[in-house]
Design a protein around this motif. Structure first.
Motif, short mmCIF file in Angstrom:
data_model
loop_
_atom_site.label_atom_id
_atom_site.label_comp_id
_atom_site.label_asym_id
_atom_site.label_seq_id
_atom_site.Cartn_x
_atom_site.Cartn_y
_atom_site.Cartn_z
N LEU A 329 0.82 -1.20 0.00
CA LEU A 329 0.00 0.00 0.00
C LEU A 329 0.86 1.26 0.00
O LEU A 329 0.57 2.22 -0.71
N ALA A 330 1.94 1.26 0.76
CA ALA A 330 2.81 2.45 0.82
C ALA A 330 3.39 2.75 -0.56
O ALA A 330 3.43 3.92 -0.99
N LYS A 331 3.83 1.74 -1.26
CA LYS A 331 4.40 1.94 -2.60
C LYS A 331 3.33 2.39 -3.60
O LYS A 331 3.54 3.32 -4.39
N SER A 332 2.19 1.73 -3.57
CA SER A 332 1.12 2.07 -4.52
C SER A 332 0.58 3.47 -4.27
O SER A 332 0.30 4.21 -5.21
N ALA A 333 0.44 3.82 -3.01
CA ALA A 333 -0.06 5.15 -2.66
C ALA A 333 0.88 6.23 -3.15
O ALA A 333 0.46 7.24 -3.74
N ASN A 355 11.06 -0.29 0.77
CA ASN A 355 10.68 -1.59 1.32
C ASN A 355 10.29 -1.46 2.78
O ASN A 355 10.92 -2.01 3.68
N CYS A 356 9.23 -0.69 3.01
CA CYS A 356 8.77 -0.41 4.38
C CYS A 356 7.34 0.10 4.31
O CYS A 356 6.72 0.11 3.25
N CYS A 357 6.82 0.55 5.43
CA CYS A 357 5.44 1.04 5.50
C CYS A 357 5.32 2.54 5.26
O CYS A 357 4.23 3.10 5.40
N LEU A 358 6.44 3.19 4.97
CA LEU A 358 6.45 4.63 4.72
C LEU A 358 6.81 4.90 3.28
O LEU A 358 7.50 4.11 2.64
N SER A 359 6.38 6.05 2.76
CA SER A 359 6.76 6.48 1.41
C SER A 359 6.77 8.00 1.37
O SER A 359 6.11 8.66 2.18
#
Length: 454
Positions: A329-333, A355-359
Motif C-alpha cells: 500500500l505504501a508503494k502504490s499510494a 521496502n517499508c510502511c512509509l513512502s
C-alpha cells in the motif's frame, strides 16, 4: 491498479476487511483520516480494554499489583514478543520509547580518549542531541556520515566502512555505531542488516534504532545479532504509548549496569562494610532483567498489552500479512500521489528505500518563487523551508481533518505517508487532491496569512 485494489478480505481470518471496514476497530474520530500512523501509532478497542483492565487492577490493589502481579504479567509480555523477534526472553526488557533505549546505551558506555561514536545524516533528531551531550560530557567524539537521499544501500555501507577505516588510520577507534532500521524523515529503509554485519566485522558495537521496527519490518534478532536494539511497540504493533522493547544479548548486558533513570535494580561496586538493600521483592531472574523491571513509578500498563496486541494482529491475518499489505500500500499510494501531482517518489535505483510502511512524494512547489514571496514579506530566507512546512502541517489538520508529515529536504518539500491496515488506496487518492489544493494555496502566499480565494 484501481483505487479499491488494496482493500483485501481473507475469509479464513473472519469477516474483517483491511481498509475502511477495519477502521471501526480503532478509536478514531469519524471525521478524521489518520495518514500519519508512523509518528505516534494507535491501537484497537480490544487493546484499550486490556490496558484499562490493568490500570483498574493497579488502582484496586496498588501494592499487590505493582509489587507481585505486575512482574508476572511483564514476563508474559516479554515472552510473547520474544516469539516474533526470535530472541531469547532473557535478552528482552521494556523501556518507554526508542529514545530512552538509545540514551541508556550511550550513557552507560565508558568512553576513552580517541573513541568515537559514528552515526548517519538521517539520525533521529533527539538521538543526535544525545550524541552531542555525550561528546560534551565524556571523552567521546562523534563522526557523522553526510549524504542526501536517494543513495544506494551499497554506497552507504561502503561509506560507513571507509569512515571507520579513516578513523583507525588516525589512531582513533569507532566504539559504537548508531543507525536506523527505517529512517523517520524521510521515511526510508536503511540497510540495517548489512550495517550490523559490517559492525561485527570491524569490531564496532552496533546500536540499532528500530523505532520503526517491530510490526513494520521483519526482525529476526537471532539472525541479525546486533549488540543493542530498541524498537517502539506503540508505533506499528498496536500497543499503547509508550512502550518499546529493548534487546541486549547476554554478552553485552554487563555493559549496561544502570537503567535511565538509575533505580533500585542498580548494583553498585562493592565497598567494605556497605550493605546494598533493595525494597523490591526478591527475584530469581537475572540482575539485568530485574534492573529494568521497576524503573521508578510510572503507568507501565502499555508494557502488559503485548499479548492482546499480538492476538488482535493474529485475528486479522498475522505479522506477515499485515506487513505485506502495508508495504504494498505504501508503494502504490506514493506512485498514485506522485502521478496526480506530477512529481516523483523518493527512491534509489535498486528500489530498496521503499521496502517499508512509509513512502515519500515530492510536492510540486518551486523553491525560488516561494522564497521570493516569503522574503518580500519578512521571512528569513534560511527559514522559508520549515516555515512553509509548519504552515502546511497545521493547515491539513484545520482544513482537511487529517495529518500528513511534511518535510523540507534536499531543497524540496516532501510529504511522508504511512500505510496501515485501516487505510486503502481511495484514502490516498483523496489525499492527493487535498495536496494539490494545498500546494496551490502555498503558491498564492496563503502561508503568509493571506486568505485564499479558493
Amino acid at each position: 491498479m484501481t483505487l479499491t485494489t488494496l482493500a483485501v478480505r481473507d475469509k479464513s481470518e473472519g469477516d474483517l476487511k483491511f481498509g475502511k471496514e477495519l477502521r471501526k476497530q480503532f478509536l478514531f474520530d469519524p471525521k478524521y483520516l489518520n495518514l500519519n500512523h508512523g509518528s505516534f501509532g494507535t491501537y484497537p478497542n480490544t487493546v484499550r480494554a486490556a490496558m484499562r483492565s490493568f490500570q483498574d487492577q493497579a488502582e484496586s490493589r496498588p501494592d499487590e499489583f505493582i509489587r507481585y502481579t505486575y512482574p508476572k504479567l511483564l514476563d508474559q509480555s516479554r515472552s510473547a514478543i520474544s516469539t516474533i523477534l526470535s530472541a531469547p526472553v532473557e535478552t528482552l526488557v521494556f523501556v518507554p520509547n526508542a529514545t530512552t533505549g538509545i540514551n541508556t546505551v550511550l550513557r552507560n558506555l565508558a568512553f576513552e580518549p580517541g573513541e568515537k561514536i559514528i552515526y548517519f545524516a538521517t539520525i533521529y533528531g533527539a538521538c543526535e542531541k544525545t550524541v552531542t551531550y555525550i561528546t560534551e560530557t565524556t571523552p567521546a567524539e562523534s563522526v557523522k556520515i553526510e549524504y542526501t537521499y536517494p543513495v544506494e544501500d551499497d554506497w552507504l555501507v561502503d561509506e560507513f566502512k571507509r569512515k571507520v577505516a579513516a578513523e583507525k588510520s588516525q589512531g582513533c577507534r569507532v566504539k559504537v555505531a548508531i543507525f536506523d532500521t527505517v529512517v523517520s524523515m524521510p521515511g526510508v529503509r536503511m540497510p540495517f542488516e548489512k550495517l550490523t554485519e559490517a559492525c561485527r566485522e570491524l569490531g564496532v558495537l552496533s546500536c540499532v534504532d528500530a523505532a520503526h521496527g517491530v510490526g513494520h519490518v521483519e526482525l529476526d534478532l537471532a539472525k541479525l545479532d546486533p549488540d543493542f536494539l530498541v524498537s517502539n511497540c506503540h508505533k506499528w504493533l498496536f500497543v499503547p504509548r509508550g512502550c518499546a522493547i529493548f534487546y541486549v544479548p547476554l554478552r553485552n548486558q554487563p555493559l549496561l549496569p544502570s537503567t535511565l533513570p538509575t533505580s533500585h535494580g542498580f548494583i553498585p561496586k562493592p565497598k567494605p562494610g556497605v550493605t546494598i538493600h533493595s525494597p523490591l521483592p526478591k527475584s530469581s531472574k537475572s540482575s539485568f532483567v530485574t534492573n529494568f523491571e521497576f524503573v521508578g513509578t510510572i503507568d507501565n500498563a502499555p508494557y502488559l498489552c503485548i499479548p492482546d496486541a499480538l492476538k488482535f494482529r493474529s485475528s486479522i491475518g498475522g505479522e506477515r500479512k499485515i506487513i505485506s499489505y502495508n508495504h504494498t500500500l505504501a508503494k502504490s499510494a506514493a506512485s498514485h500521489v506522485a502521478e496526480v501531482l506530477g512529481t516523483e517518489v523518493l527512491e534509489n535505483a535498486t528500489g530498496t528505500l521503499s521496502n517499508c510502511c512509509l513512502s515519500n512524494v515530492r510536492l510540486p512547489l518551486a523553491l525560488l518563487s516561494i522564497e521570493k514571496i516569503a522574503v518580500e514579506n519578512g521571512v528569513q530566507k534560511a527559514s522559508v523551508g520549515n516555515f512553509v512546512r509548519d504552515w502546511m502541517s497545521k493547515a491539513v489538520i484545520d482544513d482537511y481533518d487529517t495529518f500528513m508529515a511534511f518535510m523540507f529536504y534536499g531543497g524540496n518539500w516532501w510529504v511522508r505517508f504511512s500505510a496501515q491496515v485501516y487505510l486503502e488506496m481511495s484514502d490516498f487518492a483523496w489525499a492527493a487532491e487535498r495536496l494539490k489544493g494545498l500546494c496551490q494555496r502555498v503558491e498564492k502566499g496563503e502561508f503568509l496569512g493571506v486568505k485564499s480565494r479558493l
